[in-house]
Design a protein around this motif. Structure first.
Motif: not given
Length: 69
Positions: A28-49
């Motif tokens: 459960v903790a690992g899944a929550a960590g991966f979900a948070l990482l996915a959100v952060l990476l998505t936000l970082m990818r949208a920064v230049p746009e």
């Protein structure tokens, strides 16, 4: 004959049961960590746009304060 409370206590004391519970919570903790990482990476990818969009809007008269909103 064992009562249900004794049976539950006996099963709860089983090392295999405790290991399965630890594995579950670690998953459960690992899944929550991966979900948070996915959100952060998505936000970082949208920064230049977003920066390019704000630059275009500023050339059309958008104020900096409006861009922050």
């Amino acid at each position: 004959m064992n009562t249900s409370a004794e049976a539950v206590a006996e099963l709860g004391a089983d090392p295999l049961q405790r290991s399965a519970e630890r594995l579950f919570w670690a998953s459960v903790a690992g899944a929550a960590g991966f979900a948070l990482l996915a959100v952060l990476l998505t936000l970082m990818r949208a920064v230049p746009e977003r920066a390019a969009l704000l630059a275009r809007l500023r050339t059309m008269g958008l104020r900096r304060r409006q861009g922050w909103r």
